[in-house]
Design a protein around this motif. Sequence first.
Motif, PDB file in Angstrom:
ATOM      1  N   SER A 152      -3.961  25.167  -7.897  1.00  0.00           N
ATOM      2  CA  SER A 152      -3.472  24.576  -9.056  1.00  0.00           C
ATOM      3  C   SER A 152      -3.873  23.320  -9.254  1.00  0.00           C
ATOM      4  CB  SER A 152      -2.014  24.736  -9.711  1.00  0.00           C
ATOM      5  OG  SER A 152      -1.806  26.045  -9.665  1.00  0.00           O
ATOM      6  N   GLY A 153      -4.496  22.754 -10.299  1.00  0.00           N
ATOM      7  CA  GLY A 153      -4.707  21.356 -10.332  1.00  0.00           C
ATOM      8  C   GLY A 153      -5.902  21.168 -11.243  1.00  0.00           C
ATOM      9  N   HIS A 154      -6.291  19.707 -11.290  1.00  0.00           N
ATOM     10  CA  HIS A 154      -7.447  19.214 -12.199  1.00  0.00           C
ATOM     11  C   HIS A 154      -8.514  18.667 -11.239  1.00  0.00           C
ATOM     12  CE1 HIS A 154      -5.745  18.934 -16.485  1.00  0.00           C
ATOM     13  NE2 HIS A 154      -4.552  19.209 -15.550  1.00  0.00           N
ATOM     14  N   TYR A 155      -9.781  19.169 -11.274  1.00  0.00           N
ATOM     15  CA  TYR A 155     -10.867  18.831 -10.577  1.00  0.00           C
ATOM     16  C   TYR A 155     -11.947  18.619 -11.205  1.00  0.00           C
ATOM     17  CZ  TYR A 155      -7.951  21.484  -7.400  1.00  0.00           C
ATOM     18  OH  TYR A 155      -6.815  22.107  -6.475  1.00  0.00           O
ATOM     19  N   TRP A 156     -13.161  17.963 -10.350  1.00  0.00           N
ATOM     20  CA  TRP A 156     -14.325  17.819 -10.843  1.00  0.00           C
ATOM     21  C   TRP A 156     -15.045  18.907 -10.089  1.00  0.00           C
ATOM     22  CZ3 TRP A 156     -16.599  15.944 -14.815  1.00  0.00           C
ATOM     23  CH2 TRP A 156     -18.206  16.092 -14.883  1.00  0.00           C
ATOM     24  N   ALA A 157     -15.981  19.619 -10.647  1.00  0.00           N
ATOM     25  CA  ALA A 157     -16.497  20.817 -10.042  1.00  0.00           C
ATOM     26  C   ALA A 157     -18.059  20.764 -10.256  1.00  0.00           C
ATOM     27  CB  ALA A 157     -16.151  22.352 -10.777  1.00  0.00           C
ATOM     28  N   VAL A 158     -18.680  20.750  -8.991  1.00  0.00           N
ATOM     29  CA  VAL A 158     -20.146  20.993  -8.994  1.00  0.00           C
ATOM     30  C   VAL A 158     -20.683  22.241  -8.283  1.00  0.00           C
ATOM     31  CG1 VAL A 158     -22.211  19.837  -7.954  1.00  0.00           C
ATOM     32  CG2 VAL A 158     -20.056  18.610  -8.646  1.00  0.00           C
ATOM     33  N   PRO A 159     -21.484  22.880  -8.953  1.00  0.00           N
ATOM     34  CA  PRO A 159     -21.971  24.125  -8.442  1.00  0.00           C
ATOM     35  C   PRO A 159     -22.715  23.939  -7.079  1.00  0.00           C
ATOM     36  CG  PRO A 159     -22.739  24.018 -10.725  1.00  0.00           C
ATOM     37  CD  PRO A 159     -22.239  22.897 -10.242  1.00  0.00           C
ATOM     38  N   HIS A 160     -22.431  24.835  -6.350  1.00  0.00           N
ATOM     39  CA  HIS A 160     -23.253  25.168  -4.968  1.00  0.00           C
ATOM     40  C   HIS A 160     -24.844  25.071  -4.990  1.00  0.00           C
ATOM     41  CE1 HIS A 160     -19.694  26.696  -2.271  1.00  0.00           C
ATOM     42  NE2 HIS A 160     -19.539  25.537  -2.920  1.00  0.00           N
ATOM     43  N   ALA A 161     -25.469  24.497  -4.319  1.00  0.00           N
ATOM     44  CA  ALA A 161     -26.916  24.668  -4.471  1.00  0.00           C
ATOM     45  C   ALA A 161     -27.348  25.973  -3.729  1.00  0.00           C
ATOM     46  CB  ALA A 161     -27.765  23.328  -3.733  1.00  0.00           C
ATOM     47  N   ASP A 218     -18.259  23.248  -5.661  1.00  0.00           N
ATOM     48  CA  ASP A 218     -17.596  22.182  -4.748  1.00  0.00           C
ATOM     49  C   ASP A 218     -16.445  21.504  -5.623  1.00  0.00           C
ATOM     50  OD1 ASP A 218     -18.951  22.637  -2.481  1.00  0.00           O
ATOM     51  OD2 ASP A 218     -20.718  21.477  -3.224  1.00  0.00           O
ATOM     52  N   PHE A 219     -15.304  21.042  -5.040  1.00  0.00           N
ATOM     53  CA  PHE A 219     -14.250  20.452  -5.990  1.00  0.00           C
ATOM     54  C   PHE A 219     -13.830  19.099  -5.451  1.00  0.00           C
ATOM     55  CE2 PHE A 219     -14.260  25.137  -6.750  1.00  0.00           C
ATOM     56  CZ  PHE A 219     -14.090  24.961  -8.037  1.00  0.00           C
ATOM     57  N   VAL A 220     -13.510  18.369  -6.335  1.00  0.00           N
ATOM     58  CA  VAL A 220     -13.008  17.020  -5.956  1.00  0.00           C
ATOM     59  C   VAL A 220     -11.955  17.050  -6.777  1.00  0.00           C
ATOM     60  CG1 VAL A 220     -13.066  14.550  -6.032  1.00  0.00           C
ATOM     61  CG2 VAL A 220     -15.070  15.948  -5.650  1.00  0.00           C
ATOM     62  N   PRO A 221     -10.443  16.906  -6.350  1.00  0.00           N
ATOM     63  CA  PRO A 221      -9.263  16.547  -7.161  1.00  0.00           C
ATOM     64  C   PRO A 221      -9.409  15.567  -7.870  1.00  0.00           C
ATOM     65  CG  PRO A 221      -8.813  17.012  -4.782  1.00  0.00           C
ATOM     66  CD  PRO A 221     -10.127  16.686  -4.813  1.00  0.00           C
ATOM     67  N   GLY A 261     -22.218  19.179 -13.413  1.00  0.00           N
ATOM     68  CA  GLY A 261     -20.650  19.153 -12.956  1.00  0.00           C
ATOM     69  C   GLY A 261     -19.888  19.087 -14.194  1.00  0.00           C
ATOM     70  N   ALA A 262     -18.552  19.437 -13.878  1.00  0.00           N
ATOM     71  CA  ALA A 262     -17.589  19.724 -15.140  1.00  0.00           C
ATOM     72  C   ALA A 262     -16.100  19.469 -14.695  1.00  0.00           C
ATOM     73  CB  ALA A 262     -17.834  21.017 -15.742  1.00  0.00           C
ATOM     74  N   HIS A 263     -15.491  19.124 -15.629  1.00  0.00           N
ATOM     75  CA  HIS A 263     -13.822  19.172 -15.374  1.00  0.00           C
ATOM     76  C   HIS A 263     -13.333  20.332 -15.450  1.00  0.00           C
ATOM     77  CE1 HIS A 263      -9.775  18.185 -17.426  1.00  0.00           C
ATOM     78  NE2 HIS A 263      -9.622  18.018 -16.019  1.00  0.00           N
ATOM     79  N   CYS A 264     -12.560  21.015 -14.437  1.00  0.00           N
ATOM     80  CA  CYS A 264     -11.897  22.005 -14.575  1.00  0.00           C
ATOM     81  C   CYS A 264     -10.408  21.948 -14.233  1.00  0.00           C
ATOM     82  CB  CYS A 264     -12.564  23.011 -13.754  1.00  0.00           C
ATOM     83  SG  CYS A 264     -12.347  22.797 -11.942  1.00  0.00           S
ATOM     84  N   ILE A 265      -9.867  23.126 -14.792  1.00  0.00           N
ATOM     85  CA  ILE A 265      -8.403  23.315 -14.546  1.00  0.00           C
ATOM     86  C   ILE A 265      -7.990  24.532 -13.876  1.00  0.00           C
ATOM     87  CG2 ILE A 265      -6.057  23.267 -15.586  1.00  0.00           C
ATOM     88  CD1 ILE A 265      -7.180  21.364 -18.008  1.00  0.00           C
ATOM     89  N   SER A 266      -7.272  24.628 -12.906  1.00  0.00           N
ATOM     90  CA  SER A 266      -7.027  25.789 -12.228  1.00  0.00           C
ATOM     91  C   SER A 266      -5.587  26.009 -12.280  1.00  0.00           C
ATOM     92  CB  SER A 266      -7.499  25.729 -10.827  1.00  0.00           C
ATOM     93  OG  SER A 266      -6.905  26.872  -9.874  1.00  0.00           O
ATOM     94  N   ASP A 267      -5.112  27.484 -12.628  1.00  0.00           N
ATOM     95  CA  ASP A 267      -3.581  27.373 -12.330  1.00  0.00           C
ATOM     96  C   ASP A 267      -3.388  28.410 -10.979  1.00  0.00           C
ATOM     97  OD1 ASP A 267      -4.430  30.333 -12.894  1.00  0.00           O
ATOM     98  OD2 ASP A 267      -3.456  30.481 -14.676  1.00  0.00           O
TER      99      ASP A 267
END
Length: 82
Positions: free
Chosen positions: A11-20, A68-71, A36-42
């Motif tokens: 759970s949390g907010h992340y910046w997501a980038v698809p794997h190459a 890939d995710f960056v919190p 890249g996009a902002h994402c929210i996981s529960d």
Amino acid sequence: MSRKSISALPSGHYWAVPHAPVLLDGPDGHEEVFPGAHCISDGRWVSFYRDDEEVWSCNALYAAAHFDFVPLLSTTRTTTDA
């Protein structure tokens, strides 16, 4: 040959980038998130946002395996924002 164990995105907010490599003509939704996009996981489901609009979603295990995710420590959007 060993396989890497993948856990669902917590759970949390992340910046997501698809794997190459990113296959932009595929039906998997990755093109909606690229570059890249902002994402929210529960912890079970992940929603991806561009310009504060949901553009794609998937389960948290699929997300962990394909992005890939960056919190994000500070966010302006919450799941209750209208």
